[in-house]
Design a protein around this motif. Structure first.
Motif, PDB file in Angstrom:
ATOM      1  N   PHE A   1     -24.997  20.699  17.082  1.00 11.17           N
ATOM      2  CA  PHE A   1     -24.503  20.463  18.339  1.00 11.17           C
ATOM      3  C   PHE A   1     -24.604  21.642  19.366  1.00 11.17           C
ATOM      4  O   PHE A   1     -24.701  23.096  18.802  1.00 11.17           O
ATOM      5  N   LEU A   2     -24.862  21.717  20.571  1.00 17.15           N
ATOM      6  CA  LEU A   2     -25.090  22.721  21.523  1.00 17.15           C
ATOM      7  C   LEU A   2     -23.844  23.452  21.586  1.00 17.15           C
ATOM      8  O   LEU A   2     -22.756  22.964  22.044  1.00 17.15           O
ATOM      9  N   SER A   3     -23.849  24.698  21.847  1.00 19.53           N
ATOM     10  CA  SER A   3     -22.936  25.596  22.195  1.00 19.53           C
ATOM     11  C   SER A   3     -22.928  25.992  23.855  1.00 19.53           C
ATOM     12  O   SER A   3     -24.177  25.617  24.394  1.00 19.53           O
ATOM     13  N   LYS A   4     -22.053  26.689  24.376  1.00 19.62           N
ATOM     14  CA  LYS A   4     -22.268  27.326  25.703  1.00 19.62           C
ATOM     15  C   LYS A   4     -23.412  28.041  25.721  1.00 19.62           C
ATOM     16  O   LYS A   4     -24.342  28.181  26.763  1.00 19.62           O
ATOM     17  N   ALA A   5     -23.523  28.813  24.785  1.00 15.70           N
ATOM     18  CA  ALA A   5     -24.550  29.912  24.580  1.00 15.70           C
ATOM     19  C   ALA A   5     -26.013  29.055  24.638  1.00 15.70           C
ATOM     20  O   ALA A   5     -26.933  29.727  25.149  1.00 15.70           O
ATOM     21  N   ASP A   6     -26.060  28.079  23.705  1.00 14.64           N
ATOM     22  CA  ASP A   6     -27.584  27.294  23.673  1.00 14.64           C
ATOM     23  C   ASP A   6     -27.584  26.647  25.015  1.00 14.64           C
ATOM     24  O   ASP A   6     -28.911  26.763  25.573  1.00 14.64           O
ATOM     25  N   LEU A   7     -26.805  26.134  25.913  1.00 20.59           N
ATOM     26  CA  LEU A   7     -26.913  25.713  27.495  1.00 20.59           C
ATOM     27  C   LEU A   7     -27.424  26.660  28.173  1.00 20.59           C
ATOM     28  O   LEU A   7     -28.279  26.575  28.916  1.00 20.59           O
ATOM     29  N   ARG A   8     -26.617  27.969  28.081  1.00 22.74           N
ATOM     30  CA  ARG A   8     -27.190  28.966  28.951  1.00 22.74           C
ATOM     31  C   ARG A   8     -28.679  29.224  28.758  1.00 22.74           C
ATOM     32  O   ARG A   8     -29.452  29.720  29.508  1.00 22.74           O
TER      33      ARG A   8
END
Length: 96
Positions: free
Chosen positions: A64-71
């Protein structure tokens, strides 16, 4: 007058809804694996291949993606099509 947007789906049995969700999840996982390098790399890191996902009971296998991944991946790292085929890219002002 009935007030359904999509009566077939909105009134589907639990069994039919589960089958539809499973089919769509399998198709989506295959699509992102084949078309989005960022997702493919995350899945490969976790040792998951699209054929490992048979339905919603396998959601726990997916990264699952985290906020850090999205950034890290924003804005072009999550595209499933070449940028030349994109009409618009949505963004957010944040999550807080």
């Amino acid at each position: 007058m009935e007030k359904y947007w999509n009566k077939e789906i909105e009134c589907a049995s639990r069994e039919d809804m589960k089958k539809l969700q499973d089919e769509r999840l399998v198709a989506q996982v295959k699509h992102v694996y084949e078309n989005v390098k960022y997702y493919r790399d995350l899945m490969d890191e976790k040792g998951v291949k699209p054929e490992d996902i048979k339905g919603t009971e396998d959601l726990h296998k997916l990264p699952f993606l985290s906020k850090a991944d999205l950034r890290e991946a924003y804005p072009y790292g999550l595209l499933a099509k070449p940028l030349s085929e994109c009409v618009r890219i949505h963004s957010t002002s944040g999550t807080t």
